[in-house]
Design a protein around this motif. Structure first.
Motif, PDB file in Angstrom:
ATOM      1  N   ARG A   1      72.082  66.166  19.109  1.00 15.72           N
ATOM      2  CA  ARG A   1      72.300  65.603  17.774  1.00 15.72           C
ATOM      3  C   ARG A   1      71.543  66.334  16.671  1.00 15.72           C
ATOM      4  N   THR A   2      70.692  67.273  17.049  1.00 17.64           N
ATOM      5  CA  THR A   2      69.864  67.942  16.042  1.00 17.64           C
ATOM      6  C   THR A   2      69.992  69.460  16.131  1.00 17.64           C
TER       7      THR A   2
ATOM      8  N   CYS B   1      73.318  70.894  16.183  1.00 18.42           N
ATOM      9  CA  CYS B   1      74.073  70.668  14.941  1.00 18.42           C
ATOM     10  C   CYS B   1      73.541  71.550  13.823  1.00 18.42           C
TER      11      CYS B   1
ATOM     12  N   SER C   1      63.972  62.221  18.663  1.00 23.42           N
ATOM     13  CA  SER C   1      65.082  62.582  17.781  1.00 23.42           C
ATOM     14  C   SER C   1      64.601  62.862  16.363  1.00 23.42           C
ATOM     15  N   GLU C   2      63.655  62.065  15.880  1.00 24.00           N
ATOM     16  CA  GLU C   2      63.162  62.264  14.513  1.00 24.00           C
ATOM     17  C   GLU C   2      62.389  63.579  14.383  1.00 24.00           C
TER      18      GLU C   2
ATOM     19  N   CYS D   1      62.861  66.257  16.260  1.00 23.79           N
ATOM     20  CA  CYS D   1      63.839  67.342  16.343  1.00 23.79           C
ATOM     21  C   CYS D   1      64.638  67.471  15.057  1.00 23.79           C
ATOM     22  N   LEU D   2      65.001  66.353  14.428  1.00 21.84           N
ATOM     23  CA  LEU D   2      65.741  66.420  13.174  1.00 21.84           C
ATOM     24  C   LEU D   2      64.874  67.004  12.063  1.00 21.84           C
TER      25      LEU D   2
ATOM     26  N   THR E   1      64.827  70.624  12.632  1.00 22.05           N
ATOM     27  CA  THR E   1      66.145  71.173  12.325  1.00 22.05           C
ATOM     28  C   THR E   1      66.305  71.402  10.827  1.00 22.05           C
TER      29      THR E   1
ATOM     30  N   TYR F   1      73.865  70.899   9.957  1.00 26.09           N
ATOM     31  CA  TYR F   1      72.850  71.316   9.003  1.00 26.09           C
ATOM     32  C   TYR F   1      72.796  72.839   8.921  1.00 26.09           C
TER      33      TYR F   1
END
Length: 389
Positions: free
Chosen positions: A208-209, A212, A246-247, A249-250, A253, A372
């Motif tokens: 998801r990160t 993307c 996830s946070e 990694c985002l 990213t 992104y």
């Protein structure tokens, strides 16, 4: 939030950075060691030209219990044949000897120019002289800085996870469209989590990160994304840990996207109402990776038709019907509503911002994805035209 310079690694990890001499100045190698019992998960590039660091690390992940990693900067050691593989194996063995663990417990990562072997005399001399582990006191910012290539600044992110911490570092601003599971990302946590669970949470976060993310649509031969969990803080609720991973990694990213080679703007593309999430991401990547879209964003040229063009390139997706598609820049609809001269002036202002958000509604079903990236400037051309010189 990005981690401050004084941010430490989570409990249970020791880290070293040093200078072999591969770059003109600054550190160019780092090693991190987790305490015994540390668990690990990793995903690597799908490139058919994957470098020895990737192939050796894959093998060690399959046969060992990795709790250490070494990164060598400014030399990818890719397309170097069997000698390059032996070099990567020796690097793992040298680190293992210094860290007091087995070679198969060490993951290797490299970044830099393709087609050049490590200067093994210098690498060997440096790694044989590593100080004892109790003297390893490097922090995340030191690690992030030591593995930079064309990055303009180190990239660090951190989040709490219950009673544990999650801290990540990353590098890579060119040859970036991770297809995993020259981008490298390492995340460390002191949460206690078994390997199978960590692997599942990690793959979900990466998908998801990092997967993307695209700067220039080129997949590196060295992409590696690794997570280590020392277990010092004890068990953490799985949902809480998954959110923190996830946070982090985002955050990384977005930092990578903003620092894309020659980038002046962050570009995000969201596709909604797709057949499924895979279709949404495929269409979003077609828009994000279009040189015409990226250059229009760079110049704040309100040529929104380039987005329609990029969606239309997905010709195998026969359920895309242009009469059902809606295109927006921020909150401004540009298709099917005709923006007119006044609208184009407003669109130019929207595209002049340092973050341009494009939204596309396909009007099919419920799939969605956000990707992104960044604009495409003459700076990107200059950096890559002169990369090895």
């Amino acid at each position: 939030m990005s981690g401050p310079g004084s941010l430490p690694l989570p409990a249970g990890f020791s880290a070293y950075t040093g200078r072999i001499g591969l770059r003109a100045e600054g550190d160019d190698v780092w090693v991190v060691l987790g305490q015994p019992g540390t668990t690990c998960a990793a995903v690597f590039t799908k490139s058919r030209f994957a470098g020895p660091s990737v192939t050796v690390s894959r093998a060690h992940l399959a046969t060992g219990r990795p709790r250490a990693a070494v990164v060598v900067a400014k030399n990818a050691n890719v397309a170097t044949g069997d000698p390059g593989r032996r070099d990567a194996e020796e690097v793992a063995a040298l680190v293992a000897a210094a860290a007091g663990t087995a070679p198969e417990d060490v993951l290797v990562a490299s970044t830099g120019v393709i087609g050049r072997r490590y200067p093994m005399d210098a690498v060997r001399s440096h790694l044989q002289a590593l100080p004892p582990v109790p003297a390893w006191h490097a922090g995340p910012s030191d690690l992030a800085r030591a593995m930079m290539t064309t990055d303009t600044h180190p990239k660090v992110a951190a989040r709490p996870a219950g009673g544990a911490q999650v801290v990540g570092v990353a590098k890579g601003v060119g040859m970036i469209e991770p297809d995993m599971a020259t981008m490298l990302a390492f995340v460390f946590t002191d949460a206690e989590v078994e390997t199978a669970t960590l692997d599942r949470l990690w793959r979900r976060a990466v998908e998801r990160t990092f997967n993307c993310l695209s700067v220039d649509s080129d997949t590196s031969t060295s992409d590696s994304a690794v997570v280590f969990a020392s277990g010092v803080a004890g068990p953490v609720d799985e949902i809480v840990l998954s959110q923190a991973l996830s946070e982090v990694c985002l955050d990384l990213t977005l930092q990578l996207a903003r620092d894309g080679e020659g980038a002046t703007k962050l570009l995000t593309v969201t596709v909604s109402s797709a057949r499924d999430d895979d279709q949404a991401r495929r269409v979003a990547k077609a828009v994000l990776n279009s040189p015409l879209v990226k250059t229009a964003v760079h110049g704040a040229d309100p040529n929104w038709g380039r987005v329609a063009m990029a969606v239309g390139k997905c010709s195998d997706d026969t359920d895309i019907d242009q009469d059902q598609v809606v295109i927006r820049f921020g909150d401004m609809e540009t298709y099917p509503t005709d923006p007119g001269p006044e609208g184009l002036s407003r669109l130019r202002a929207i595209m002049a911002a340092d973050h341009v958000d494009i939204e596309i509604d396909l009007g099919i079903a419920y799939g969605s994805a956000t990707v992104y990236g960044c604009d495409l400037s003459d700076g990107y051309v200059r950096i890559n035209a002169d990369y090895t010189t």
